[in-house]
Design a protein around this motif. Sequence first.
Motif, mmCIF file in Angstrom:
data_model
loop_
_atom_site.group_PDB
_atom_site.id
_atom_site.type_symbol
_atom_site.label_atom_id
_atom_site.label_comp_id
_atom_site.label_asym_id
_atom_site.label_seq_id
_atom_site.Cartn_x
_atom_site.Cartn_y
_atom_site.Cartn_z
ATOM 1 N N GLN A 107 -39.719 -20.318 4.146
ATOM 2 C CA GLN A 107 -39.236 -19.251 5.029
ATOM 3 C C GLN A 107 -39.896 -17.592 4.799
ATOM 4 O O GLN A 107 -40.194 -17.046 5.563
ATOM 5 N N GLN A 108 -40.152 -17.527 3.320
ATOM 6 C CA GLN A 108 -40.628 -16.457 3.050
ATOM 7 C C GLN A 108 -42.222 -16.214 3.855
ATOM 8 O O GLN A 108 -42.591 -15.330 4.434
ATOM 9 N N ASP A 113 -44.066 -11.523 11.126
ATOM 10 C CA ASP A 113 -43.706 -9.921 10.873
ATOM 11 C C ASP A 113 -42.271 -9.651 10.911
ATOM 12 O O ASP A 113 -41.984 -8.673 11.706
ATOM 13 N N MET A 114 -41.441 -10.552 10.355
ATOM 14 C CA MET A 114 -40.056 -10.398 10.421
ATOM 15 C C MET A 114 -39.335 -10.301 9.192
ATOM 16 O O MET A 114 -40.102 -10.970 8.111
ATOM 17 N N THR A 115 -38.356 -9.963 9.042
ATOM 18 C CA THR A 115 -37.453 -10.154 7.741
ATOM 19 C C THR A 115 -36.706 -11.216 7.889
ATOM 20 O O THR A 115 -36.661 -11.978 8.918
ATOM 21 N N ARG A 116 -36.096 -11.653 6.267
ATOM 22 C CA ARG A 116 -35.242 -12.868 6.387
ATOM 23 C C ARG A 116 -34.171 -12.566 7.366
ATOM 24 O O ARG A 116 -33.624 -13.640 8.021
ATOM 25 N N SER A 117 -33.527 -11.510 7.492
ATOM 26 C CA SER A 117 -32.309 -11.040 8.467
ATOM 27 C C SER A 117 -32.586 -11.374 9.821
ATOM 28 O O SER A 117 -31.888 -11.825 10.608
ATOM 29 N N GLY A 118 -33.965 -11.169 10.151
ATOM 30 C CA GLY A 118 -34.364 -10.988 11.432
ATOM 31 C C GLY A 118 -34.504 -12.666 11.844
ATOM 32 O O GLY A 118 -33.972 -12.870 12.823
ATOM 33 N N ILE A 119 -34.713 -13.498 10.996
ATOM 34 C CA ILE A 119 -35.003 -14.918 11.124
ATOM 35 C C ILE A 119 -33.693 -15.321 11.151
ATOM 36 O O ILE A 119 -33.390 -16.317 12.129
ATOM 37 N N CYS A 153 -41.590 -15.671 7.369
ATOM 38 C CA CYS A 153 -41.417 -14.262 7.680
ATOM 39 C C CYS A 153 -42.721 -13.438 7.887
ATOM 40 O O CYS A 153 -42.946 -12.688 8.926
ATOM 41 N N ARG A 154 -43.636 -13.569 7.015
ATOM 42 C CA ARG A 154 -44.825 -13.167 6.904
ATOM 43 C C ARG A 154 -45.639 -13.224 8.270
ATOM 44 O O ARG A 154 -46.150 -12.448 8.845
#
Length: 74
Positions: free
Chosen positions: A15-16, A23-29, A19-20
């Motif tokens: 997931q990390q 170009d999203m945050t964990r909360s965005g995912i 996210c990269r």
Amino acid sequence: MNLEALPLDNQLITQQNLCRSLDMTRSGIAKLRLNDPTFPRPIKFSDSKQATCYFSVAEVQEWIESKLAERGTA
């Protein structure tokens, strides 16, 4: 076993790293997962809440392709 030799449809991404890549945050995912039922579901190898989440690279690529196709028809 050489993981790089695995076919693309068998490769996983954390997931990390997802996210990269997006170009999203964990909360965005997390919001994507809640609001878009077509977004790929994560894979966990443990029942623990702290277990690392993985995503299928092929499923993520298919999801992106479907979003690009939707954009093209809109």
